[in-house]
Design a protein around this motif. Structure first.
Motif, PDB file in Angstrom:
ATOM      1  N   LEU A  49      76.011  20.418  11.998  1.00  0.00           N
ATOM      2  CA  LEU A  49      77.106  21.183  12.607  1.00  0.00           C
ATOM      3  C   LEU A  49      76.599  22.323  13.489  1.00  0.00           C
ATOM      4  O   LEU A  49      76.989  22.413  14.660  1.00  0.00           O
ATOM      5  CB  LEU A  49      78.051  21.692  11.517  1.00  0.00           C
ATOM      6  N   PRO A  50      75.737  23.213  13.002  1.00  0.00           N
ATOM      7  CA  PRO A  50      75.217  24.259  13.910  1.00  0.00           C
ATOM      8  C   PRO A  50      74.319  23.695  14.999  1.00  0.00           C
ATOM      9  O   PRO A  50      74.239  24.269  16.092  1.00  0.00           O
ATOM     10  CB  PRO A  50      74.437  25.188  12.971  1.00  0.00           C
ATOM     11  N   PHE A  51      73.678  22.581  14.723  1.00  0.00           N
ATOM     12  CA  PHE A  51      72.799  21.971  15.719  1.00  0.00           C
ATOM     13  C   PHE A  51      73.580  21.561  16.963  1.00  0.00           C
ATOM     14  O   PHE A  51      73.185  21.857  18.091  1.00  0.00           O
ATOM     15  CB  PHE A  51      72.102  20.758  15.098  1.00  0.00           C
ATOM     16  N   ILE A  52      74.711  20.884  16.767  1.00  0.00           N
ATOM     17  CA  ILE A  52      75.466  20.390  17.919  1.00  0.00           C
ATOM     18  C   ILE A  52      76.284  21.499  18.597  1.00  0.00           C
ATOM     19  O   ILE A  52      76.743  21.325  19.729  1.00  0.00           O
ATOM     20  CB  ILE A  52      76.389  19.220  17.526  1.00  0.00           C
ATOM     21  N   LYS A  53      76.430  22.625  17.912  1.00  0.00           N
ATOM     22  CA  LYS A  53      77.180  23.745  18.497  1.00  0.00           C
ATOM     23  C   LYS A  53      76.263  24.734  19.205  1.00  0.00           C
ATOM     24  O   LYS A  53      76.747  25.666  19.850  1.00  0.00           O
ATOM     25  CB  LYS A  53      77.980  24.468  17.416  1.00  0.00           C
ATOM     26  N   ALA A  54      74.967  24.522  19.097  1.00  0.00           N
ATOM     27  CA  ALA A  54      74.016  25.456  19.693  1.00  0.00           C
ATOM     28  C   ALA A  54      74.178  25.506  21.208  1.00  0.00           C
ATOM     29  O   ALA A  54      74.389  24.484  21.866  1.00  0.00           O
ATOM     30  CB  ALA A  54      72.584  25.059  19.333  1.00  0.00           C
ATOM     31  N   LYS A  55      74.055  26.685  21.777  1.00  0.00           N
ATOM     32  CA  LYS A  55      74.238  26.852  23.216  1.00  0.00           C
ATOM     33  C   LYS A  55      73.158  26.150  24.021  1.00  0.00           C
ATOM     34  O   LYS A  55      73.405  25.704  25.140  1.00  0.00           O
ATOM     35  CB  LYS A  55      74.257  28.350  23.551  1.00  0.00           C
ATOM     36  N   ASP A  56      71.963  26.099  23.453  1.00  0.00           N
ATOM     37  CA  ASP A  56      70.853  25.478  24.178  1.00  0.00           C
ATOM     38  C   ASP A  56      70.681  24.015  23.789  1.00  0.00           C
ATOM     39  O   ASP A  56      69.600  23.454  23.882  1.00  0.00           O
ATOM     40  CB  ASP A  56      69.556  26.235  23.920  1.00  0.00           C
ATOM     41  N   PRO A  99      70.162  17.036  23.798  1.00  0.00           N
ATOM     42  CA  PRO A  99      69.948  15.903  22.897  1.00  0.00           C
ATOM     43  C   PRO A  99      68.705  15.091  23.213  1.00  0.00           C
ATOM     44  O   PRO A  99      68.477  14.680  24.338  1.00  0.00           O
ATOM     45  CB  PRO A  99      71.217  15.058  23.095  1.00  0.00           C
ATOM     46  N   SER A 100      67.890  14.882  22.195  1.00  0.00           N
ATOM     47  CA  SER A 100      66.756  13.968  22.306  1.00  0.00           C
ATOM     48  C   SER A 100      67.254  12.576  21.963  1.00  0.00           C
ATOM     49  O   SER A 100      68.063  12.416  21.046  1.00  0.00           O
ATOM     50  CB  SER A 100      65.644  14.376  21.338  1.00  0.00           C
ATOM     51  N   PRO A 101      66.820  11.549  22.676  1.00  0.00           N
ATOM     52  CA  PRO A 101      67.270  10.184  22.355  1.00  0.00           C
ATOM     53  C   PRO A 101      67.043   9.846  20.877  1.00  0.00           C
ATOM     54  O   PRO A 101      65.984  10.118  20.323  1.00  0.00           O
ATOM     55  CB  PRO A 101      66.417   9.317  23.277  1.00  0.00           C
ATOM     56  N   MET A 123      77.142   9.827  10.359  1.00  0.00           N
ATOM     57  CA  MET A 123      76.215  10.693  11.080  1.00  0.00           C
ATOM     58  C   MET A 123      76.242  10.372  12.574  1.00  0.00           C
ATOM     59  O   MET A 123      76.234  11.279  13.413  1.00  0.00           O
ATOM     60  CB  MET A 123      74.797  10.527  10.521  1.00  0.00           C
ATOM     61  N   TYR A 124      76.284   9.095  12.893  1.00  0.00           N
ATOM     62  CA  TYR A 124      76.371   8.693  14.295  1.00  0.00           C
ATOM     63  C   TYR A 124      77.643   9.248  14.944  1.00  0.00           C
ATOM     64  O   TYR A 124      77.593   9.802  16.053  1.00  0.00           O
ATOM     65  CB  TYR A 124      76.340   7.175  14.406  1.00  0.00           C
ATOM     66  N   GLN A 125      78.770   9.101  14.269  1.00  0.00           N
ATOM     67  CA  GLN A 125      80.040   9.584  14.814  1.00  0.00           C
ATOM     68  C   GLN A 125      80.024  11.104  14.983  1.00  0.00           C
ATOM     69  O   GLN A 125      80.619  11.637  15.930  1.00  0.00           O
ATOM     70  CB  GLN A 125      81.193   9.174  13.885  1.00  0.00           C
ATOM     71  N   LEU A 126      79.327  11.796  14.090  1.00  0.00           N
ATOM     72  CA  LEU A 126      79.237  13.248  14.163  1.00  0.00           C
ATOM     73  C   LEU A 126      78.419  13.696  15.376  1.00  0.00           C
ATOM     74  O   LEU A 126      78.770  14.659  16.064  1.00  0.00           O
ATOM     75  CB  LEU A 126      78.603  13.788  12.872  1.00  0.00           C
ATOM     76  N   GLN A 147      77.455  11.675  18.124  1.00  0.00           N
ATOM     77  CA  GLN A 147      77.664  10.952  19.384  1.00  0.00           C
ATOM     78  C   GLN A 147      78.338  11.772  20.489  1.00  0.00           C
ATOM     79  O   GLN A 147      77.899  11.705  21.649  1.00  0.00           O
ATOM     80  CB  GLN A 147      78.441   9.664  19.131  1.00  0.00           C
ATOM     81  N   PRO A 148      79.382  12.552  20.196  1.00  0.00           N
ATOM     82  CA  PRO A 148      80.011  13.298  21.292  1.00  0.00           C
ATOM     83  C   PRO A 148      79.041  14.224  22.025  1.00  0.00           C
ATOM     84  O   PRO A 148      79.178  14.427  23.230  1.00  0.00           O
ATOM     85  CB  PRO A 148      81.108  14.105  20.578  1.00  0.00           C
TER      86      PRO A 148
END
Length: 253
Positions: free
Chosen positions: A182-189, A192-194, A213-216, A218-219
């Motif tokens: 959750l904090p990872f995908i909300k980080a400003k910087d 995404p690494s493949p 996890m994929y659905q979390l 993917q966006p």
């Protein structure tokens, strides 16, 4: 030059453990530039398979889009079952084990940070010295190794350029990876690494865990992430079934 395999033991001051390292060096390496490097966890099980798949597909690169690559195998000794449990699980103040662990001796765990120090400060410098003009670095893990690959990505995506997680043990410590995501995908910087996630269709709750996890992710990852459910495959058979697909996806970047 023909392809060859170099083997040596590497004692880590960070983990206080000696690993066997095998490195697959492809044919015609002198003519190739920016070769990718695959780091294979549980290498005693998966290194022969991974290196041969890459070697086979790269022999027809115009069609497969898979280039020759260096493959680094990270292998434990006879205590592999206990030691991988320690190396691949993250430290935590408390651990909550699933019901199926009741009445069982839980192996020592929580050594992932020390194992990461080994990878980044001891193993990688040796590999880089051998191959200074290398390209992207990819890490592959299965089961607890898959959990570790995801944990590493969520802790610091810059550790590796691309990630492959098969049948990841997302259930570990009450699904702590979901909380880290959750904090990872909300980080400003966020960049995404493949990432390629695979699971066998007969792996029970792990199918739902991997898909969730994929659905979390993917966006945020968009086209940089892929999920593959290998129908009719189990926890062991998913690796030979999905490995070729994973390498093709990772090679597309």
């Amino acid at each position: 030059m023909v392809s060859k395999i170099e083997t040596f033991n590497l004692n880590s001051v960070y983990t206080d453990y000696t690993y066997t390292i095998r490195i697959f060096i492809p044919e015609y390496i002198e003519k190739a530039d920016q070769l990718p490097i695959y780091y294979i966890l549980d290498g005693s099980s998966y290194f022969p398979f991974a290196s041969q798949i890459i070697n086979l597909q790269s022999s027809n690169a115009p069609k497969t889009k898979v280039s020759p690559a260096i493959v680094v195998s990270i292998e434990h000794g006879e205590d592999r079952r206990d030691r991988r449990f320690y190396d691949f699980t993250a430290p935590a103040k408390t651990y909550v084990y699933p019901e199926r662990f009741q009445n069982r001796d839980v192996r020592k765990n929580g050594g992932a940070k020390k194992f990461t120090e080994f990878l980044m400060k001891e193993l990688k410098p040796i590999v880089h010295q051998k191959f200074p003009s290398h390209g992207a670095e990819i890490i592959f893990g299965h089961s607890l190794g898959g959990y570790y690959a995801l944990w590493l990505l969520l802790m610091n995506a810059a550790y590796f350029d691309r990630y492959i997680a098969f049948s990841p043990s997302i259930w570990w410590n009450q699904y702590e990876l979901e909380k880290l995501a959750l904090p990872f995908i909300k980080a400003k910087d966020f960049s995404p690494s493949p990432l390629f996630i695979a699971v066998g269709g007969k792996e029970g709750f792990m199918v739902e865990d991997s898909d969730k996890m994929y659905q979390l992710l993917q966006p945020s990852f968009q086209n940089n992430i892929a999920f593959y459910k290998a129908e009719d495959e189990n926890h062991a058979s998913v690796v030979p079934t999905a490995m070729s697909r994973a390498i093709r996806f990772i090679s597309s970047f």
